[in-house]
Design an enzyme around this catalytic site. Structure first.
Site, mmCIF file in Angstrom:
data_model
loop_
_atom_site.group_PDB
_atom_site.id
_atom_site.type_symbol
_atom_site.label_atom_id
_atom_site.label_comp_id
_atom_site.label_asym_id
_atom_site.label_seq_id
_atom_site.Cartn_x
_atom_site.Cartn_y
_atom_site.Cartn_z
ATOM 1 N N GLU A 170 0.781 -1.249 0.000
ATOM 2 C CA GLU A 170 0.000 0.000 0.000
ATOM 3 C C GLU A 170 0.813 1.300 0.000
ATOM 4 O OE1 GLU A 170 -2.653 -0.177 3.350
ATOM 5 O OE2 GLU A 170 -3.763 -1.881 2.577
ATOM 6 N N GLU A 277 -6.574 -10.694 -0.787
ATOM 7 C CA GLU A 277 -7.359 -10.407 0.432
ATOM 8 C C GLU A 277 -8.842 -10.287 0.103
ATOM 9 O OE1 GLU A 277 -5.686 -7.103 2.634
ATOM 10 O OE2 GLU A 277 -3.641 -7.659 2.120
HETATM 11 C C1 XIL Z 1 -6.324 -6.066 8.763
HETATM 12 C C2 XIL Z 1 -6.619 -7.208 9.725
HETATM 13 O O1 XIL Z 1 -7.545 -8.069 9.118
HETATM 14 C C3 XIL Z 1 -7.172 -6.672 11.025
HETATM 15 O O2 XIL Z 1 -7.328 -7.714 11.986
HETATM 16 C C4 XIL Z 1 -6.238 -5.593 11.592
HETATM 17 O O3 XIL Z 1 -6.819 -5.029 12.744
HETATM 18 C C5 XIL Z 1 -5.977 -4.524 10.555
HETATM 19 O O4 XIL Z 1 -5.474 -5.113 9.372
HETATM 20 N N1 XIL Z 1 -5.088 -4.527 4.036
HETATM 21 C C6 XIL Z 1 -4.095 -5.365 4.483
HETATM 22 C C7 XIL Z 1 -4.338 -6.235 5.666
HETATM 23 O O5 XIL Z 1 -3.051 -5.482 3.821
HETATM 24 O O6 XIL Z 1 -3.175 -6.472 6.405
HETATM 25 C C8 XIL Z 1 -5.401 -5.643 6.580
HETATM 26 O O7 XIL Z 1 -5.670 -6.578 7.619
HETATM 27 C C9 XIL Z 1 -6.646 -5.316 5.782
HETATM 28 C C10 XIL Z 1 -6.344 -4.293 4.715
#
Ligand code: XIL
Length: 373
Positions: A170, A277
């Site tokens: 990101e 994701e």
């Molecule tokens: C999220 C997790 O799912 C949560 O438990 C945590 O509190 C915050 O992060 N993009 C990403 C992930 O790359 O690492 C994130 O995961 C969601 C958005």
């Protein structure tokens, strides 16, 4: 004569009704047999396409979710346990245990592991940016040294058991007016930290598949910036192997055209892609955390919303299958609607229903749309 005709009609009507019953029974039968085949999970339906992964915590692996995970997935991503604040909370202090537990579970069950993530502006402890003695912001040299140390330690610890890393996560801005997201890394090191992170990861494990990972890649403006960054990295000889599309989507996006354009645009880079994701929120998509509003209180997973979600999952997986030469993995972010990070993002305590299994871990309608093709 009339009697003969009416007998004929009766015969054909009976035949028609009979056939209708047989056909409808056999199709219910088929769906039914399919639904109760307890030996097959998503990973089996997609065996000739790509691995199907899920983001997990060690807790999930010891809960009643464990058998569902084993049946459906052949790849795991630690949801939080390899992030810097979890695994490297203080200088020279590493907390390997939770991530090791996930890796051990994966190995016992023949699953791959994706490493997530080495350099990210979130869930990064403050110590890395501060001088140990004075507490003042560190110089570029010190920060580079610390990032290098972090990457080298973490990648070598999991060498041979983690096959892929989200090296940088990101760094592209959502703001159309700027290229990079503002962060302490960028402020102190400039863009060079992105280039170096890949080099250090590659030097430590030359076999690892190295990813740049980001979200909202379906937005053409953001996508163009991500593609520019990847081209820049490639032109500089940076060892980047693949692009991760987080794919935190929703019932209202992407459209089929948007998703196909996205896959097409990335395919031209000559790198592999993974959906890293995936979840499909039932709310209109928002990317920034915000306070709760009155309309957020109405959080029912209605039949109408479920239909939209079913349609969205069907469309997405149809395209993933079409692009199977490009896509080397599809990972869901969380296991079931019992608990998703979207329950607290962008709005705290707003229940979401973004996954293929419901709160009782039963497959939802969308599951069958993904599994049956
Ligand atoms: C999220 C997790 O799912 C949560 O438990 C945590 O509190 C915050 O992060 N993009 C990403 C992930 O790359 O690492 C994130 O995961 C969601 C958005």
């Amino acid at each position: 004569m009339n009697l003969i005709i009416s007998n004929y009609i009766r015969f054909f009507v009976t035949l028609f009704i009979g056939l209708t019953i047989i056909f409808s029974c056999s199709s219910t039968q088929k769906a039914h047999t399919f639904a109760v085949d307890s030996n097959k999970g998503l990973k089996d339906y997609y065996q000739s396409y790509f691995p199907i992964g899920v983001a997990v915590s060690p807790h999930a692996l010891n809960s009643d979710e464990s058998s569902l995970i084993k049946l459906n997935f052949n790849s795991l991503t630690p949801e939080n346990d390899m992030k810097m604040e979890a695994i490297h909370p203080k200088e020279f202090v590493y907390n390997w245990k939770p991530a090791d537990a996930i890796v051990a579970f994966a190995q016992q069950n023949n699953m791959k592991v994706r490493g997530h993530t080495l350099v990210w502006h979130n869930q990064t402890p403050d110590w890395i940016f501060k001088d140990t003695k004075t507490g003042k912001q560190v110089t570029k040299e010190v920060l580079f040294q610390r990032i290098k140390e972090h990457i080298t330690q973490v990648v070598s610890h999991f060498k041979g058991s983690v096959y892929a890393w989200d090296v940088v996560n990101e760094v592209i801005s959502d703001d159309p007016k700027e290229f990079y997201r503002n962060s302490k890394y960028l402020e102190i090191c400039g863009e060079e930290f992105i280039f170096k992170a890949f080099q250090w990861a590659h030097e430590t494990d030359p076999n690892a598949v190295l990813f740049y990972n980001d979200y909202n890649e379906i937005d053409p403006r953001k996508r163009a910036k991500i593609i520019t960054l990847i081209k820049k990295l490639k032109a500089a000889g940076v060892p980047i192997n693949a692009v991760g599309l987080q794919s935190h989507w929703a019932v209202d996006q992407p459209t089929k055209e948007q998703l196909e354009n996205t896959l097409n645009d990335f395919s031209k880079l000559g790198l592999k892609l993974q959906i890293t994701e995936l979840d499909i929120s039932v709310y209109p998509k928002e990317h920034q955390a915000r306070e709760e509003r009155a309309e957020d209180l109405d959080t029912i997973f209605s039949a109408a919303i479920e239909e939209k979600q079913v349609e969205q999952y069907r469309m997405c997986f149809g395209l993933f299958r079409k692009y199977k030469e490009l896509i080397t993995g599809v990972t869901f972010w969380n296991v079931s609607d019992r608990e998703s990070w979207l329950d607290n993002f962008p709005v705290k305590n707003r229940k979401d229903y973004p996954l293929l299994f419901d709160k009782n871990l039963a497959p939802k309608k969308a599951y069958w749309e993904v599994a049956k093709f």
